[in-house]
Design a protein around this motif. Structure first.
Motif, PDB file in Angstrom:
ATOM      1  N   LEU A 150       0.827  -1.258  -0.130  1.00 37.18           N
ATOM      2  CA  LEU A 150      -0.063   0.059  -0.030  1.00 37.18           C
ATOM      3  C   LEU A 150       0.736   1.240  -0.055  1.00 37.18           C
ATOM      4  N   GLU A 151       1.917   1.226   0.748  1.00 36.48           N
ATOM      5  CA  GLU A 151       2.783   2.311   0.980  1.00 36.48           C
ATOM      6  C   GLU A 151       3.447   2.787  -0.334  1.00 36.48           C
ATOM      7  N   PHE A 152       3.923   1.688  -1.039  1.00 37.22           N
ATOM      8  CA  PHE A 152       4.648   1.789  -2.379  1.00 37.22           C
ATOM      9  C   PHE A 152       3.701   2.406  -3.588  1.00 37.22           C
ATOM     10  N   MET A 153       2.502   2.104  -3.463  1.00 40.07           N
ATOM     11  CA  MET A 153       1.590   2.448  -4.409  1.00 40.07           C
ATOM     12  C   MET A 153       1.129   3.804  -4.260  1.00 40.07           C
ATOM     13  N   LYS A 154       0.976   4.212  -2.905  1.00 38.15           N
ATOM     14  CA  LYS A 154       0.810   5.619  -2.398  1.00 38.15           C
ATOM     15  C   LYS A 154       1.716   6.434  -2.717  1.00 38.15           C
ATOM     16  N   THR A 155       3.096   6.267  -2.609  1.00 41.42           N
ATOM     17  CA  THR A 155       4.157   6.908  -2.746  1.00 41.42           C
ATOM     18  C   THR A 155       4.360   7.122  -4.283  1.00 41.42           C
ATOM     19  N   LEU A 156       4.239   6.019  -5.101  1.00 40.44           N
ATOM     20  CA  LEU A 156       4.193   6.128  -6.481  1.00 40.44           C
ATOM     21  C   LEU A 156       3.535   7.151  -7.225  1.00 40.44           C
ATOM     22  N   LEU A 157       1.995   7.351  -6.551  1.00 39.79           N
ATOM     23  CA  LEU A 157       1.308   8.346  -7.243  1.00 39.79           C
ATOM     24  C   LEU A 157       1.664   9.858  -6.674  1.00 39.79           C
ATOM     25  N   THR A 158       2.108   9.853  -5.367  1.00 36.27           N
ATOM     26  CA  THR A 158       2.532  11.236  -4.940  1.00 36.27           C
ATOM     27  C   THR A 158       3.733  11.793  -5.729  1.00 36.27           C
ATOM     28  N   LYS A 159       4.729  10.827  -5.803  1.00 35.69           N
ATOM     29  CA  LYS A 159       5.966  11.317  -6.693  1.00 35.69           C
ATOM     30  C   LYS A 159       5.495  11.496  -7.974  1.00 35.69           C
ATOM     31  N   ALA A 160       4.504  10.975  -8.497  1.00 36.17           N
ATOM     32  CA  ALA A 160       4.347  11.260 -10.008  1.00 36.17           C
ATOM     33  C   ALA A 160       3.679  12.669 -10.273  1.00 36.17           C
ATOM     34  N   GLY A 161       3.070  13.313  -9.095  1.00 36.61           N
ATOM     35  CA  GLY A 161       2.574  14.474  -8.851  1.00 36.61           C
ATOM     36  C   GLY A 161       1.023  14.549  -8.786  1.00 36.61           C
ATOM     37  N   PHE A 162       0.541  13.349  -8.420  1.00 39.87           N
ATOM     38  CA  PHE A 162      -1.010  13.352  -7.947  1.00 39.87           C
ATOM     39  C   PHE A 162      -1.117  13.828  -6.877  1.00 39.87           C
ATOM     40  N   GLU A 163      -2.173  14.511  -6.503  1.00 40.88           N
ATOM     41  CA  GLU A 163      -2.670  15.084  -5.090  1.00 40.88           C
ATOM     42  C   GLU A 163      -3.989  14.257  -4.555  1.00 40.88           C
ATOM     43  N   ASP A 164      -4.200  14.568  -3.306  1.00 41.69           N
ATOM     44  CA  ASP A 164      -5.292  13.986  -2.583  1.00 41.69           C
ATOM     45  C   ASP A 164      -5.212  12.315  -2.669  1.00 41.69           C
ATOM     46  N   VAL A 165      -4.157  11.774  -2.676  1.00 44.47           N
ATOM     47  CA  VAL A 165      -4.166  10.516  -2.649  1.00 44.47           C
ATOM     48  C   VAL A 165      -4.418   9.780  -1.653  1.00 44.47           C
ATOM     49  N   VAL A 166      -5.412   8.605  -1.849  1.00 42.89           N
ATOM     50  CA  VAL A 166      -6.022   8.135  -0.769  1.00 42.89           C
ATOM     51  C   VAL A 166      -5.611   6.544  -0.971  1.00 42.89           C
ATOM     52  N   ALA A 167      -5.321   5.689   0.025  1.00 40.09           N
ATOM     53  CA  ALA A 167      -4.789   4.412  -0.063  1.00 40.09           C
ATOM     54  C   ALA A 167      -5.813   3.614   0.820  1.00 40.09           C
ATOM     55  N   LEU A 168      -6.440   2.589   0.220  1.00 42.54           N
ATOM     56  CA  LEU A 168      -7.411   1.759   0.947  1.00 42.54           C
ATOM     57  C   LEU A 168      -6.900   0.154   0.694  1.00 42.54           C
ATOM     58  N   GLN A 169      -7.613  -0.571   1.794  1.00 41.45           N
ATOM     59  CA  GLN A 169      -7.463  -2.195   1.666  1.00 41.45           C
ATOM     60  C   GLN A 169      -8.626  -2.820   2.260  1.00 41.45           C
ATOM     61  N   VAL A 170      -8.566  -3.885   1.637  1.00 46.62           N
ATOM     62  CA  VAL A 170      -9.603  -4.927   2.261  1.00 46.62           C
ATOM     63  C   VAL A 170      -8.972  -6.297   2.532  1.00 46.62           C
ATOM     64  N   LYS A 171      -9.807  -7.171   3.368  1.00 44.37           N
ATOM     65  CA  LYS A 171      -9.181  -8.506   3.396  1.00 44.37           C
ATOM     66  C   LYS A 171     -10.152  -9.430   2.610  1.00 44.37           C
ATOM     67  N   GLU A 172      -9.215 -10.359   2.048  1.00 45.86           N
ATOM     68  CA  GLU A 172      -9.941 -11.554   1.473  1.00 45.86           C
ATOM     69  C   GLU A 172      -9.721 -12.852   1.943  1.00 45.86           C
ATOM     70  N   PRO A 173     -10.567 -13.400   2.617  1.00 47.01           N
ATOM     71  CA  PRO A 173     -10.291 -14.673   3.460  1.00 47.01           C
ATOM     72  C   PRO A 173     -10.299 -15.889   2.408  1.00 47.01           C
ATOM     73  N   VAL A 174      -9.391 -16.805   2.593  1.00 48.34           N
ATOM     74  CA  VAL A 174      -9.343 -17.789   1.852  1.00 48.34           C
ATOM     75  C   VAL A 174     -10.194 -19.199   2.385  1.00 48.34           C
ATOM     76  N   GLY A 175     -11.234 -19.346   2.101  1.00 44.27           N
ATOM     77  CA  GLY A 175     -12.192 -20.223   2.336  1.00 44.27           C
ATOM     78  C   GLY A 175     -13.355 -19.721   3.323  1.00 44.27           C
TER      79      GLY A 175
END
Length: 328
Positions: free
Chosen positions: A226-251
């Motif tokens: 998540l941090e890598f993806m957030k930094t990627l957009l921020t470094k490219a110049g995008f603003e108001d960057v929002v990072a979210l995640q969900v859990k996917e149970p296996v079974g």
């Protein structure tokens, strides 16, 4: 300049005007056959047109079914939301790595006023689509042919194993996004977790993941977080960057009914996911024998069916806005 010589067979039978009489198939199917070139390995079909190393997951019917199932998994996991970016009335939408085109089709139906374009390495998308949806064969790692400041929304999902240069891709996204438009990246965390300690270090699913991560690192396409993806957009110049995640149970081990359904769907997806992600990565990149690679995939699949292993994964969504006034 040297004159182009005419093939003698073309000069034969001048009374016939079509190339068929000279033994040449000039049908659309034939002329476009190059983009339909595939490689078959261990019973699966893989992309070949842009190079066999571009994408190591299959693109056959079995994989297309799995991708469509994963689309439904994501809809359930994200409360039926196709995106997190706050879209109003977008006019131009681009879907990078569209796969079967199912997301592009759904978003085209949601926003009938928008022109939706999906791109992918392989032409595996359906021909019956909404009138505002179309597909192109393209490689996102090359220079993009789309014009500057054009798209109101650019979406990319499940493409990490095919991305050799994130900075290039996100830079092209920034260039092609209209001021005030959004970009959204969606990726699977290449890891399994267990909150109750039921997944031990020797769990076959964890062993599988460790091998897969090693292969991706060796390819120069390490797993993202998540941090890598957030930094990627921020470094490219995008603003108001929002990072979210969900859990996917296996079974279907969760108590919550929605998570139980989600887990059952993920378990069904795992029937072919281990093979899809692992076989080419293990044999081509790590140099494993086919039998060993298949054994690791089979043992991992078997482990996910064990109700005593309460594993889950994460799925990430990160979006950002292109500034209305881009800083020089």
């Amino acid at each position: 300049m040297k004159t182009i010589e005419v093939d003698p067979t073309v000069l034969e039978k001048p009374e016939d005007e079509d190339y068929d009489s000279s033994g040449y198939d000039t049908s659309t199917a034939s002329l476009t056959s190059s983009i339909n070139q595939y490689v078959f390995e261990d019973g699966r079909r893989y992309h070949a047109y842009f190079g066999q190393d571009k994408y190591l997951m299959p693109n056959d019917d079995k994989e297309q079914d799995r991708l469509d199932l994963h689309h439904e998994i994501l809809r359930l996991a994200w409360s039926d939301k196709l995106h997190e970016a706050p879209l109003d009335t977008p006019q131009h939408i681009l879907d990078i790595g569209t796969g079967t085109g199912i997301w592009a089709i759904d978003i085209a139906e949601k926003f009938p006023m928008a022109e939706v374009v999906g791109t992918d390495l392989s032409p595996i998308q359906p021909s019956w689509v909404p009138p505002n949806c179309s597909f192109q064969v393209d490689d996102a790692m090359l220079e993009w042919t789309f014009r500057d400041d054009h798209f109101d929304f650019i979406h990319a999902r499940n493409i990490l194993s095919g991305v050799s240069n994130w900075d290039h891709m996100v830079g092209e996204m920034m260039r092609c996004t209209a001021p005030g438009g959004y970009v959204e990246l969606c990726e699977l965390d290449i890891a399994f977790y267990s909150d109750d300690g039921s997944m031990k270090p020797d769990n076959p699913a964890k062993i599988y993941i460790d091998h897969l991560r090693s292969a991706l690192v060796k390819m120069g396409r390490p797993p993202v977080d998540l941090e890598f993806m957030k930094t990627l957009l921020t470094k490219a110049g995008f603003e108001d960057v929002v990072a979210l995640q969900v859990k996917e149970p296996v079974g279907p081990w969760p108590r919550d009914s929605r998570m139980k359904t989600l887990g059952a769907m993920v378990l069904l997806n795992m029937e072919s996911a281990f093979e899809s992600y692992g076989m080419a990565a293990f044999t081509r990149v790590l140099g494993m024998e086919v039998e060993k690679a298949r054994g690791i995939c089979d043992e991992a699949k078997k482990a996910t069916r064990n109700k005593n292993y309460h594993m889950y994964g994460h799925y990430f969504r990160v979006y950002g806005k292109k500034p209305t006034v881009v800083k020089a």
